[in-house]
Design an enzyme around this catalytic site. Structure first.
Site, PDB file in Angstrom:
ATOM      1  N   LYS A 193       0.802  -1.237  -0.078  1.00 19.99           N
ATOM      2  CA  LYS A 193      -0.023  -0.192  -0.086  1.00 19.99           C
ATOM      3  C   LYS A 193       0.788   1.297  -0.140  1.00 19.99           C
ATOM      4  O   LYS A 193       1.759   1.461   0.778  1.00 19.99           O
ATOM      5  CB  LYS A 193      -0.900   0.009   1.195  1.00 19.99           C
ATOM      6  CG  LYS A 193      -2.062   0.944   1.356  1.00 19.99           C
ATOM      7  CD  LYS A 193      -2.988   0.608   2.394  1.00 19.99           C
ATOM      8  CE  LYS A 193      -4.268   1.215   2.628  1.00 19.99           C
ATOM      9  NZ  LYS A 193      -5.290   0.982   1.954  1.00 19.99           N
ATOM     10  N   GLY A 248       6.183   1.112   5.950  1.00 21.96           N
ATOM     11  CA  GLY A 248       7.239   0.089   5.182  1.00 21.96           C
ATOM     12  C   GLY A 248       7.290   0.265   3.770  1.00 21.96           C
ATOM     13  O   GLY A 248       8.451   0.185   3.326  1.00 21.96           O
ATOM     14  N   CYS A 249       6.047   0.564   3.161  1.00 16.74           N
ATOM     15  CA  CYS A 249       6.482   0.712   1.626  1.00 16.74           C
ATOM     16  C   CYS A 249       7.042   2.217   1.389  1.00 16.74           C
ATOM     17  O   CYS A 249       7.617   2.132   0.310  1.00 16.74           O
ATOM     18  CB  CYS A 249       4.773   0.651   1.044  1.00 16.74           C
ATOM     19  SG  CYS A 249       3.937  -0.666   1.455  1.00 16.74           S
ATOM     20  N   THR A 250       6.784   2.991   2.211  1.00 18.74           N
ATOM     21  CA  THR A 250       7.607   4.284   1.965  1.00 18.74           C
ATOM     22  C   THR A 250       9.105   4.109   2.206  1.00 18.74           C
ATOM     23  O   THR A 250       9.953   4.535   1.182  1.00 18.74           O
ATOM     24  CB  THR A 250       7.024   5.404   2.956  1.00 18.74           C
ATOM     25  OG1 THR A 250       5.559   5.721   2.588  1.00 18.74           O
ATOM     26  CG2 THR A 250       7.841   6.817   2.796  1.00 18.74           C
ATOM     27  N   ALA A 306      10.207   2.233  -1.061  1.00 19.80           N
ATOM     28  CA  ALA A 306      10.300   2.988  -2.280  1.00 19.80           C
ATOM     29  C   ALA A 306      11.368   3.910  -2.264  1.00 19.80           C
ATOM     30  O   ALA A 306      11.978   4.231  -3.069  1.00 19.80           O
ATOM     31  CB  ALA A 306       8.934   3.716  -2.423  1.00 19.80           C
TER      32      ALA A 306
END
Length: 150
Positions: free
Chosen positions: A38, A43-45, A48
């Site tokens: 998401k 974590g995804c930030t 990325a």
């Protein structure tokens, strides 16, 4: 279930860059196709931004980075702008590509079961075959591990 040596499933998905991107667009190049749960989550930030910060090193090695989640393009665009991301984010709102790659799975959080993307990275060779699969990716040091492959 996909395994190393298999032909990577074809895809054609809308991108936050405004174009539709297909795996065949990158024939002859090595591709890191990473699936993440998401946009705009912790974590995804981190993941990325790690890819963003290593982009120059991947480019030197002629490696293309593509991120995929089921978030809509507007959310991808906000994610890209907020964190100055320098690679395309692809939107798989119908989970079709996630299912082809086997990353759409039942997950559990605080005893609640739901369907979602299991953080997974595929390295696809210039001839379209899967070279590496990283399942249940832990964000810390993942990008460094990938850079060490090339």
């Amino acid at each position: 279930m996909l395994k190393v040596g298999d032909k990577a499933p074809a895809f054609s998905l809308p991108s936050d860059t405004g174009e539709t991107l297909s795996l065949k667009d990158f024939q002859g190049k090595r591709v890191i196709l990473y699936f993440y749960p998401k946009d705009l989550t912790s974590g995804c930030t981190v993941q990325a931004c790690d890819f963003r910060d290593a982009q120059a090193n991947f480019k030197k090695k002629k490696v293309v980075i593509l991120g995929v989640s089921k978030d809509p393009l507007k959310k991808h665009e906000a994610f890209r702008k907020k964190h100055d991301l320098n690679f395309p984010l692809l939107s798989d709102e119908g989970e079709k590509i996630c299912e082809k790659y086997g990353v759409w799975k039942e997950k559990s959080m605080y005893g609640r079961k739901y369907m979602g993307i299991e953080r997974t990275t595929f390295v696809i060779s210039p001839d379209g075959k899967i070279e590496h699969i990283f399942n249940k990716v832990k964000v810390s040091n993942h990008v460094d591990t990938l850079l060490g492959l090339f």
